[in-house]
Write an enzyme that holds these catalytic residues in place. Sequence first.
Site, PDB file in Angstrom:
ATOM      1  CB  SER A  24      29.340  52.178  63.528  1.00  0.00           C
ATOM      2  OG  SER A  24      29.728  53.542  63.511  1.00  0.00           O
ATOM      3  CG  HIS A  78      30.323  54.035  68.014  1.00  0.00           C
ATOM      4  ND1 HIS A  78      31.693  54.043  67.899  1.00  0.00           N
ATOM      5  CD2 HIS A  78      29.832  54.009  66.736  1.00  0.00           C
ATOM      6  CE1 HIS A  78      32.019  54.029  66.624  1.00  0.00           C
ATOM      7  NE2 HIS A  78      30.913  54.006  65.889  1.00  0.00           N
TER       8      HIS A  78
END
Length: 266
Positions: A44, A247
């Site tokens: 990711s 993230h």
Amino acid sequence: MPHRPLARALTALVALLTAVVGAFLVPGTAQAAAAVNYVALGDSYSSGVGAGPYDLSGCLRSQKSYAPLWAAANSVDSFTFPACGGAVTDDVLSKQVNSLSTSTTLVTITIGGNDAGFVDVITSCRFGSTSSCTSAVDGAKAFITGTLPARLDRTYAAIKQRSPNARLIVLGYPRLFETGSCGLLAMSTYKRTILNEAADVLASVTAARAAAAGATFADTRPQFTGHGVCAADPWIRDVTGVIEAYHPNAAGYRDGYLRALTTVTG
């Protein structure tokens, strides 16, 4: 007579310059050598989770991730983007390396965080007790130092085998947190500190295995310093991001990851 050595030197210099200029003018010489065929592998943190918007692949790929940004900025000859959110080393080996070939000249990858179970570790620390957080972090560090090295070695070796003419650049993960004041509902300073320490262990192991494989390690921690969760200008999303939690945001991929990659590619 005294002028002959100078004349010979000038003649040699002209010949050299002619050869250099000619190389850039003759089709199939310098142009071919400069071709860049780029493949971006990984999890990711390569696919661009946190940056959005995403394609329809199910891998949460974003054109705001560092890989497509670098490809666009460098006018590459080809760009392939199999990186996928949630990927572990086995996914790279079974699915992503198929995108590589002998014509590939550049490969980038982030991998290892999911193998180490960092999603579960952060969840335990965010919603659990201090003792459960400590236990989860200790377990992850033991995995990173004991089990992960062999998985990284196998992954890098497969990449090298599939793309023997490519430069492999392994990008690390940033520290996720600033450890100053963060409000009453935030994780404690202790939890944030030990999570950052685990990120340092992961970076150290990844850098060592990349070096052993003849790859280049791009450390992202310096770029993200001062921009973690709890910063005045965070480049990491906090828990409110749901699937994007912990993230990088678009600024993190552009000013953190892309800068780290550009630092090593020139």
